[in-house]
Design a protein around this motif. Structure first.
Motif, PDB file in Angstrom:
ATOM      1  N   ALA A   4      46.009  44.793 -20.024  1.00  0.00           N
ATOM      2  CA  ALA A   4      47.228  44.423 -20.625  1.00  0.00           C
ATOM      3  C   ALA A   4      48.512  44.359 -19.467  1.00  0.00           C
ATOM      4  CB  ALA A   4      47.788  45.462 -21.602  1.00  0.00           C
ATOM      5  N   VAL A   5      48.382  45.209 -18.375  1.00  0.00           N
ATOM      6  CA  VAL A   5      49.300  45.199 -17.674  1.00  0.00           C
ATOM      7  C   VAL A   5      49.537  44.034 -16.843  1.00  0.00           C
ATOM      8  CG1 VAL A   5      49.938  46.552 -15.280  1.00  0.00           C
ATOM      9  CG2 VAL A   5      49.050  47.836 -17.262  1.00  0.00           C
ATOM     10  N   GLU A   6      48.645  43.435 -16.294  1.00  0.00           N
ATOM     11  CA  GLU A   6      48.815  42.227 -15.801  1.00  0.00           C
ATOM     12  C   GLU A   6      48.899  41.143 -16.658  1.00  0.00           C
ATOM     13  OE1 GLU A   6      46.028  40.936 -12.551  1.00  0.00           O
ATOM     14  OE2 GLU A   6      45.859  43.141 -11.779  1.00  0.00           O
ATOM     15  N   GLY A   7      48.372  41.266 -17.832  1.00  0.00           N
ATOM     16  CA  GLY A   7      48.064  40.179 -18.888  1.00  0.00           C
ATOM     17  C   GLY A   7      49.584  39.844 -19.258  1.00  0.00           C
ATOM     18  N   VAL A   8      50.347  40.893 -19.653  1.00  0.00           N
ATOM     19  CA  VAL A   8      51.672  40.699 -19.949  1.00  0.00           C
ATOM     20  C   VAL A   8      52.528  39.834 -19.060  1.00  0.00           C
ATOM     21  CG1 VAL A   8      52.867  42.739 -19.447  1.00  0.00           C
ATOM     22  CG2 VAL A   8      53.765  41.573 -21.477  1.00  0.00           C
ATOM     23  N   GLN A   9      52.289  39.880 -17.891  1.00  0.00           N
ATOM     24  CA  GLN A   9      52.978  39.208 -16.744  1.00  0.00           C
ATOM     25  C   GLN A   9      52.719  37.637 -16.785  1.00  0.00           C
ATOM     26  OE1 GLN A   9      52.922  41.311 -13.106  1.00  0.00           O
ATOM     27  NE2 GLN A   9      52.144  43.081 -14.225  1.00  0.00           N
ATOM     28  N   LEU A  10      51.575  37.404 -17.509  1.00  0.00           N
ATOM     29  CA  LEU A  10      51.108  35.861 -17.397  1.00  0.00           C
ATOM     30  C   LEU A  10      52.137  35.119 -18.303  1.00  0.00           C
ATOM     31  CD1 LEU A  10      47.183  36.214 -18.037  1.00  0.00           C
ATOM     32  CD2 LEU A  10      48.332  35.625 -15.936  1.00  0.00           C
ATOM     33  N   LEU A  11      52.680  35.937 -19.348  1.00  0.00           N
ATOM     34  CA  LEU A  11      53.428  35.313 -20.289  1.00  0.00           C
ATOM     35  C   LEU A  11      54.727  34.435 -19.698  1.00  0.00           C
ATOM     36  CD1 LEU A  11      53.189  37.817 -23.080  1.00  0.00           C
ATOM     37  CD2 LEU A  11      52.354  35.409 -23.365  1.00  0.00           C
ATOM     38  N   PHE A  12      55.194  35.207 -18.474  1.00  0.00           N
ATOM     39  CA  PHE A  12      56.385  35.260 -17.873  1.00  0.00           C
ATOM     40  C   PHE A  12      56.290  34.010 -16.785  1.00  0.00           C
ATOM     41  CE2 PHE A  12      56.852  38.810 -20.837  1.00  0.00           C
ATOM     42  CZ  PHE A  12      58.138  38.480 -21.291  1.00  0.00           C
ATOM     43  N   SER A  13      54.963  33.933 -16.406  1.00  0.00           N
ATOM     44  CA  SER A  13      54.773  32.924 -15.375  1.00  0.00           C
ATOM     45  C   SER A  13      54.184  31.622 -16.078  1.00  0.00           C
ATOM     46  CB  SER A  13      53.983  33.388 -14.400  1.00  0.00           C
ATOM     47  OG  SER A  13      52.362  33.899 -14.996  1.00  0.00           O
ATOM     48  N   GLY A  14      54.192  31.744 -17.324  1.00  0.00           N
ATOM     49  CA  GLY A  14      53.464  30.683 -18.022  1.00  0.00           C
ATOM     50  C   GLY A  14      52.014  30.213 -17.737  1.00  0.00           C
ATOM     51  N   GLN A  15      51.205  31.490 -17.323  1.00  0.00           N
ATOM     52  CA  GLN A  15      49.814  31.153 -16.858  1.00  0.00           C
ATOM     53  C   GLN A  15      48.945  31.483 -18.309  1.00  0.00           C
ATOM     54  OE1 GLN A  15      48.721  32.540 -12.943  1.00  0.00           O
ATOM     55  NE2 GLN A  15      50.912  33.114 -12.621  1.00  0.00           N
ATOM     56  N   ASN A  16      49.341  31.866 -19.138  1.00  0.00           N
ATOM     57  CA  ASN A  16      48.236  31.963 -20.337  1.00  0.00           C
ATOM     58  C   ASN A  16      48.216  30.707 -20.890  1.00  0.00           C
ATOM     59  OD1 ASN A  16      51.212  32.151 -21.281  1.00  0.00           O
ATOM     60  ND2 ASN A  16      50.585  32.420 -23.101  1.00  0.00           N
ATOM     61  N   GLN A  17      46.908  30.527 -21.557  1.00  0.00           N
ATOM     62  CA  GLN A  17      46.421  29.229 -22.004  1.00  0.00           C
ATOM     63  C   GLN A  17      46.242  29.509 -23.441  1.00  0.00           C
ATOM     64  OE1 GLN A  17      44.117  26.787 -19.727  1.00  0.00           O
ATOM     65  NE2 GLN A  17      46.039  26.163 -18.503  1.00  0.00           N
ATOM     66  N   GLY A  18      47.178  29.464 -24.238  1.00  0.00           N
ATOM     67  CA  GLY A  18      47.024  29.851 -25.767  1.00  0.00           C
ATOM     68  C   GLY A  18      47.423  31.202 -26.095  1.00  0.00           C
ATOM     69  N   LYS A  19      47.370  31.559 -27.184  1.00  0.00           N
ATOM     70  CA  LYS A  19      47.738  32.988 -27.879  1.00  0.00           C
ATOM     71  C   LYS A  19      47.051  33.954 -26.879  1.00  0.00           C
ATOM     72  CE  LYS A  19      49.620  36.270 -30.271  1.00  0.00           C
ATOM     73  NZ  LYS A  19      49.698  37.022 -29.006  1.00  0.00           N
ATOM     74  N   LEU A  20      47.861  34.984 -26.520  1.00  0.00           N
ATOM     75  CA  LEU A  20      47.549  35.964 -25.436  1.00  0.00           C
ATOM     76  C   LEU A  20      47.125  37.175 -26.133  1.00  0.00           C
ATOM     77  CD1 LEU A  20      46.894  36.212 -22.397  1.00  0.00           C
ATOM     78  CD2 LEU A  20      48.977  37.292 -22.234  1.00  0.00           C
ATOM     79  N   PHE A  21      45.836  37.830 -25.859  1.00  0.00           N
ATOM     80  CA  PHE A  21      45.474  39.121 -26.868  1.00  0.00           C
ATOM     81  C   PHE A  21      44.464  39.731 -25.993  1.00  0.00           C
ATOM     82  CE2 PHE A  21      41.888  38.234 -29.363  1.00  0.00           C
ATOM     83  CZ  PHE A  21      42.073  37.056 -29.509  1.00  0.00           C
ATOM     84  N   VAL A  22      44.291  41.069 -25.932  1.00  0.00           N
ATOM     85  CA  VAL A  22      43.243  41.967 -25.312  1.00  0.00           C
ATOM     86  C   VAL A  22      42.284  42.336 -26.336  1.00  0.00           C
ATOM     87  CG1 VAL A  22      43.186  44.047 -24.339  1.00  0.00           C
ATOM     88  CG2 VAL A  22      45.253  42.841 -23.774  1.00  0.00           C
ATOM     89  N   GLU A  23      41.096  42.414 -25.943  1.00  0.00           N
ATOM     90  CA  GLU A  23      40.001  42.647 -26.629  1.00  0.00           C
ATOM     91  C   GLU A  23      39.709  44.024 -26.025  1.00  0.00           C
ATOM     92  OE1 GLU A  23      37.096  39.687 -27.916  1.00  0.00           O
ATOM     93  OE2 GLU A  23      35.610  41.299 -27.324  1.00  0.00           O
ATOM     94  N   LEU A  24      39.634  45.269 -27.016  1.00  0.00           N
ATOM     95  CA  LEU A  24      39.548  46.612 -26.169  1.00  0.00           C
ATOM     96  C   LEU A  24      38.092  47.169 -26.497  1.00  0.00           C
ATOM     97  CD1 LEU A  24      42.581  46.412 -27.524  1.00  0.00           C
ATOM     98  CD2 LEU A  24      42.365  48.949 -27.120  1.00  0.00           C
TER      99      LEU A  24
END
Lengths: 329, 329
Positions: free
Chosen positions: B309-329
């Motif tokens: 999640a720590v790096e993942g949430v940063q993808l949203l602001f660089s626009g690098q996510n492709q689709g709805k972003l979530f973490v599978e625990l």
């Protein structure tokens, strides 16, 4: 027979100047079936005139182009008629133009001569209709809310503030002189009026709105816009009625960031009265009611003679008019 | 038993950075009457997280303060329960936090295990509810209108565009890569998608909206805001759903001048879903309908493990996510 009129000589770059207008003599037209000739007696001068002369073919109203007779609202008397709906002697109100005589149009309304002409032009007709649509239909006030009105001593702002008081709001006015502020507080019953030229404007605004602002009725634009915006409460409403401080800028100043429009769930909504003609009757009834109940007072700033319009219209943009401005012909 | 969680270590100055978050170990709580313990299985990462950590005590939602467990939405399973409404084994969705386990709250909804978890987090829950309220309740689309959606490849924007097509609109999307634009046009049925990084953005936007723009669904802010605003038609509607490009600016950029809000009689309205919980059921029904009719497609960007999640949430602001972003625990 000839009569005097003024045409738009050139578009203003910033504020209106004398050389924007040029006096001309026109021949009295020959009436065809359905025509009627109106001798204008009172001509209204309004901030909207500055937007009408913009080179903007997409605007809500046909622009006045250089060479055209300058547009205005006004009151007059039918002096010749080939139209039974507008008989000789009837008093009419509508779009007249800067001219001693004008051919009437179907947009003109016949108004009984018993109606005081100053009340007609200052309250019942355009300013009152604008205030009614803006406050009641766009702002949708709820008793107990705090409203800030900019341009509060202007023809629309002064009505909006008084209507707000009648509807149970706390009303803060912003105006451009101490004299105007005194008039708003002492004569019109505003809870507080603030002179936007004061150095401590931001502090005065905060002190006057301890619970924030629910409804902002915007007539002016300018720095006050950002200060009031920053005090908006969640789910607040902003009625954008006019931006007189911006009309003379070639590029208008930007508005507030939309971040808080999102996070505070604000509604910022503009309007022009030409979209609301279906509400003329209900507005007239409401405004007559406010007047009869003594809930609305007004003052008129009367100039004499058509020629006075040239300098008169400039008073609106320097804020030197005191009350609704019109010309008695 | 202990479990892992992440607290907000410090507020970000601009974008989120790794050191904004700090891993901690927590003791499993002892349940009191009414409590239930949820083992989180899927945690959503959303742009709103950036607004939640602002130092803004007046926001629509309690801010996350340094030292607090970071907030999130998520899906989990009830593993211990002293609450008959949330029995052991039930699947729940709601506010979870960046943690392997969380005490459930009354805001959590029980969701049948037959519902695909990706559809739940990508369409039915927060993104779908946001899209539904924003488009249908604030935007109020009318068949035949032209809509521009910014952040069109994002979790909300991609739904809004497809719903717009289902409602008979012409839909133009603005996104941040050619790949996203192809996905919008070829997979989701947008009429046109424009990469806002293209040098001729303004020309492309004009070519794509020959009849102007009636409805603007704003997810991003940034320069595109002014370009779309300038193409608004009279009586146009602007839904301010988010401003992700502005969240990392200490002072957000100004918005468009209010002159055209007045003269074009525009409505610019923001919203947050916390004001609209009364519409959850109708939204769910509508979104299930779109899904069942094949009118909505989605893609999910799945990360593995809470630490991601720590790096993942940063993808949203660089626009690098492709689709709805979530973490599978």
């Amino acid at each position: 027979m000839t009569f005097k009129a003024y045409k738009l000589a050139k578009r203003p770059a910033g504020e209106f100047t004398d050389d924007c207008f040029q006096a001309i003599e026109l021949e009295k037209p020959t009436l065809k079936d359905g025509d009627f000739l109106v001798k204008q007696t009172h001509m209204s001068l309004d901030p909207a005139m500055r937007t009408w002369v913009q080179d903007n073919e997409d605007s809500y109203i046909e622009p006045v182009r250089p060479g055209d007779i300058m547009r205005s609202y006004g009151v007059g008397e039918v002096v010749e008629s080939e139209n039974p709906d507008y008989p000789v002697g009837a008093r009419v109100v509508g779009i007249t133009g800067w001219a001693e005589y004008t051919l009437g149009g179907e947009d003109m309304q016949v108004v009984d001569k018993s109606v005081d002409v100053q009340a007609l032009l200052s309250v019942l007709y355009v300013p009152g209709f604008t205030a009614y649509v803006g406050l009641m239909k766009i702002g949708r006030p709820v008793k107990g809310e705090t409203m800030v009105v900019s341009g509060a001593a202007g023809s629309v702002g002064s009505l909006v503030g008084q209507m707000g008081k009648a509807e149970g709001l706390t009303v803060i006015g912003v105006a451009g002189s101490d004299e105007k502020c005194r008039w708003l507080e002492e004569e019109l019953g505003f809870d507080k009026a603030i002179n936007y030229k004061d150095a401590d404007l931001e502090e005065q605004l905060a002190a006057a709105t301890p619970n924030g602002v629910d409804l902002y009725f915007e007539n002016t634009g300018g720095p006050i816009q950002h200060l009031v915006f920053n005090r908006m409460n969640r789910l607040g409403k902003i009625v954008v009625c006019g931006n007189i401080a911006e009309y003379t800028n070639e590029v208008p100043n930007p508005g507030p960031s939309w971040v808080d429009i999102n996070l505070k769930a604000l509604r910022v909504e503009g309007f022009v009265i030409t979209d609301h003609y279906d509400k003329v009757d209900e507005s007239m009834t409401a405004m007559v009611g406010y007047l009869q109940n003594g809930q609305i007072k007004f003052r008129s700033h009367v100039l004499k003679g058509l020629d006075s319009a040239v300098e008169g219209v400039q008073l609106l943009f320097s804020g030197q008019n005191q009350g609704k401005l019109f010309v008695e012909l």
